[in-house]
Design an enzyme around this catalytic site. Structure first.
Site, PDB file in Angstrom:
ATOM      1  N   SER A  16       0.912  -1.047  -0.003  1.00 59.06           N
ATOM      2  CA  SER A  16      -0.112  -0.061  -0.232  1.00 59.06           C
ATOM      3  C   SER A  16       1.114   1.270   0.069  1.00 59.06           C
ATOM      4  O   SER A  16       1.945   1.314   0.586  1.00 59.06           O
ATOM      5  CB  SER A  16      -1.008   0.135   1.270  1.00 59.06           C
ATOM      6  OG  SER A  16      -1.582   1.107   1.277  1.00 59.06           O
ATOM      7  N   TYR A  20      -2.470  -0.394  10.866  1.00 56.37           N
ATOM      8  CA  TYR A  20      -2.422  -0.748   9.520  1.00 56.37           C
ATOM      9  C   TYR A  20      -1.159  -0.209   8.727  1.00 56.37           C
ATOM     10  O   TYR A  20      -0.506  -0.917   7.900  1.00 56.37           O
ATOM     11  CB  TYR A  20      -3.739  -0.186   8.730  1.00 56.37           C
ATOM     12  CG  TYR A  20      -3.902  -0.436   7.326  1.00 56.37           C
ATOM     13  CD1 TYR A  20      -4.378  -1.510   6.859  1.00 56.37           C
ATOM     14  CD2 TYR A  20      -3.447   0.497   6.218  1.00 56.37           C
ATOM     15  CE1 TYR A  20      -4.226  -1.877   5.396  1.00 56.37           C
ATOM     16  CE2 TYR A  20      -3.683   0.182   4.877  1.00 56.37           C
ATOM     17  CZ  TYR A  20      -4.127  -0.870   4.301  1.00 56.37           C
ATOM     18  OH  TYR A  20      -4.218  -1.250   3.230  1.00 56.37           O
TER      19      TYR A  20
END
Length: 706
Positions: A583, A596
């Site tokens: 990501s 995260y």
């Protein structure tokens, strides 16, 4: 007209009078119907084997006069799935008039091009080499099949005498000859010399049967094959044992599968020395009976008899000299033991080629075995794709059935090597191979994409399948997984895909998924660690459970899937690709993202570490960094979207536009965009790149690698 279906024990009577009545008057439609019924029973003919025909009266489009037209299965195809578009249509009189220009058996290949001068329907399929075999026989409906029960008699040492006695002279005999124009003339001669016969047995090859109607031909075919099969069964009962009896016992099924999983990647590596191959494994009871027998050592080197068999299985199999219960954990030791066996097989095949080749023969093809037999465990087959590997296994089982029957009634005989070579390296077969589409970029490769039942994962798996790979779909949600599987089967066919329920936090699931890939396809080449989830909370809001879940799925899951896959890749010694879907959050700091974002950062650096370690094994590890892929993605479930919207002061509905506007390209990112990036890495153009990060985020400057 109705048959007593109870008379059939060894074949399936499938004729539906109501269905046939709907087709009455359309002989071509009845031909297709009959063909599909025959092809639905593999005891009658093997996949793609045999052909069927009918002769009808039609109007010549040029003269308007009535002419006799033969409709016959065209080149390629399978009678079980035959449609009208798969038929060739020819003027019968023109086809037969080709005898006027026939120059003899040494020139018969040139006749194939002349078939085109006999074509009636210009939109029909190209005629096959078997066209004259049907054309020179006068019957309205003809079936040419390759039933194991008939070929067992045809391949027996005294098959001609057995055929004569079994059928009381009502089935003719034509000795082995390669299919072609001359064989068609021999069938006509056999009929002329034996008027009133109901069929002809072709030595080592197959069976011709016929009738005045589609139904009569169908029943005649079933009755002849039933009689052959019943004769074989009585011989088995009388003899009490087959293949000289059992030499050893099979391992229990669980242990057989365990040995197959351990060995398949090693075998795949050997068989892929020239071209990447896909594998297939079966421990079918018929295979086990044969490979565990006393006669295996005598029969296996003889090879197969029917041309359809050895075209797909090579002249003979490789029999492994491994004990069924051998410890296969020492990979180097097993490879050292197998290396001489593969070298010997390649040398044998090369000698076969050099001894039998003609001045105009095509170049030698891959010298590796297609069929590999592991006594006590099962049979492996390797080919360019899964369907070809699976069909090769089916054909070798046909060959086993033929050997079993021939040995029970007499003595099995295979084709001489020269005859086999002349089929395998036939210039017409070579031309057919040259017309086949070129392999796609990912042909011969096995892909396992975690979390591939939806969203990004499914898009990646679909892209890989479109480019020729076989894929292992997986997901935690069995219902979602079944839906994806059904979709893939519909689009790509059953041979392109298998499934495994996979929770990447479960070591048992991971091992089972990799084993599934190995049993289904022989190993694994492409791993995409895509499974993920997201939790958006403030520092104060994070719980230990949140933290553990994020790191278990994203970091540990990525690592242990990679670990299991690398074990298989090293056994194959063919290199491999690992792509980690990370990501932009691995590089960009933002609010409400401690768990995260830090897990993604760990994924990114873990990728670098793995790339550094695995380079020596030609296993490449690369990263794709997406951002804001909203479509069909699980990442937006569980409150993530609401959390991100709150962090940025927008509504959930405004998130896609918000994410797009903050990028340099002002683009919405879709799952297919990530899939395209994964293909860019694996498709061949970047084969010398590892440790890279590809951003697919529309351009987020803060996420640039620097």
């Amino acid at each position: 007209m109705s048959a007593n279906t109870t008379q059939f024990k060894h074949v399936s009577y499938l004729w539906d009078e109501a269905k046939a009545a709907e087709l009455a008057g359309d002989e071509v439609a009845l031909l297709i119907y009959r063909s599909n019924l025959l092809g639905a029973d593999l005891r009658l003919t093997n996949y793609g084997g045999g052909n069927t025909s009918c002769k009808v009266i039609d109007k010549d489009p040029l003269t308007g006069k009535d002419v006799e037209v033969m409709w016959i299965k065209g080149s390629g195809g399978d009678i079980g799935t035959l449609k009208k578009s798969g038929l060739a249509a020819l003027y019968v009189d023109r086809l037969r008039s080709l005898t006027n220009v026939y120059r003899g058996i040494e020139f018969e290949d040139e006749m194939v091009a002349l078939f085109n001068h006999s074509i009636f329907d210009l939109d029909s399929k190209a005629p096959s080499i078997d066209t004259p075999l049907h054309g020179f026989l006068p019957f309205k409906h003809i079936d040419h099949l390759h039933p194991d029960a008939a070929i067992a008699i045809a391949a027996a040492k005294d098959g001609e005498q057995i055929t004569k006695e079994l059928f009381g002279g009502t089935i003719g005999w034509v000795g082995w000859q390669r299919p072609g124009f001359d064989l068609g003339l021999q069938l006509k001669e056999c009929l002329d010399n034996n008027p009133g016969i109901r069929g002809i047995m072709l030595g080592s090859h197959g069976l011709f049967t016929w009738g005045d109607t589609a139904y009569e031909s169908y029943i005649n075919t079933l009755e002849v094959i039933e009689k052959c099969a019943e004769y074989l069964e009585q011989s088995y009962i009388k003899n009490g044992s087959v293949f000289g009896g059992a030499k050893l016992e099979s391992l229990p099924e669980t242990d057989r599968k365990k040995q197959a999983v351990a060995l398949a990647p090693i075998l795949r590596g050997f068989c892929s020395s020239a071209t990447k191959m896909i594998g297939h494994f079966t421990d079918d009871a018929r295979v086990l009976e044969y490979i565990n027998s006393n006669d295996l050592e005598r029969l296996a080197p003889m090879g197969t008899s029917c041309p359809d068999h050895f075209l797909r299985t090579k002249i003979s199999p490789l029999v492994l000299e491994l004990g069924a219960g051998d410890d296969l954990s020492d990979v180097d030791a097993i490879k050292a033991k197998l290396t001489p066996a593969f070298e010997a097989y390649r040398a044998m095949y090369t000698d076969y080629y050099n001894t039998c080749k003609h001045p105009n023969s095509p170049a030698i093809r891959d010298a590796n075995p297609v069929v590999i037999l592991y006594p006590g465990v099962g049979m492996f087959t390797f080919a360019k794709d899964k369907q070809t590997a699976r069909v090769a296994a089916e054909f070798y089982i046909n060959a086993i059935n033929v050997m079993k029957g021939a040995e029970a009634i007499s003595e099995y005989t295979s084709l001489p090597h020269q005859e086999a070579f002349d089929i395998e390296y036939w210039l017409l077969e070579e031309a057919k191979l040259q017309r086949m589409p070129k392999p796609k970029a990912l042909s011969g490769r096995v892909a396992l994409v975690t979390g591939s039942a939806g969203g990004i994962g499914k898009a990646i798996a679909k892209k890989f399948a479109e480019e020729g790979a076989v894929v292992v779909l997986n997901d935690m949600n069995a219902e979602r997984l079944q839906g994806a599987y059904d979709e893939f089967v519909k689009q790509f066919g059953k041979d392109a895909v298998t499934t495994a329920v996979l929770d990447v936090t479960s070591e048992t699931d991971i091992q089972a998924a990799v084993a599934t890939a190995t049993l289904a396809f022989g190993g694994v080449d492409l791993i995409v660690n895509n499974a993920g989830l997201s939790i958006s909370k403030t520092i104060a809001g994070h719980t230990e459970k949140d933290w553990d879940l994020l790191y278990d799925v994203l970091v540990k899951g990525q690592f242990f899937v990679t670990q299991a896959a690398v074990d298989v890749m090293k056994k194959q010694a063919m290199g491999g690709d690992i792509i980690n879907i990370v990501s932009k959050n691995a590089l960009v700091s933002g609010p409400n993202n401690a768990g995260y974002g830090s897990a993604k950062a760990a994924q990114l650096h873990l990728s670098r570490l793995n790339a550094a370690e695995l380079g020596a094994d030609r296993i490449r590890v690369n990263v794709v960094n997406p951002d804001a892929v909203i479509s069909d993605s699980n990442i937006w479930a569980g409150g993530w979207a609401e959390g991100r919207a709150k962090a940025y002061g927008v509504t959930v509905e405004e998130l896609p536009a918000y994410y797009a506007k903050r990028t340099l390209l002002n683009e919405v990112i879709l799952p297919v965009d990530i899939a395209n990036a994964c293909f860019a890495i694996t498709g061949g153009l970047l084969s010398k790149s590892t440790g890279n990060v590809i951003n697919v985020d529309g351009g987020v400057a803060a996420g640039f690698v620097r």
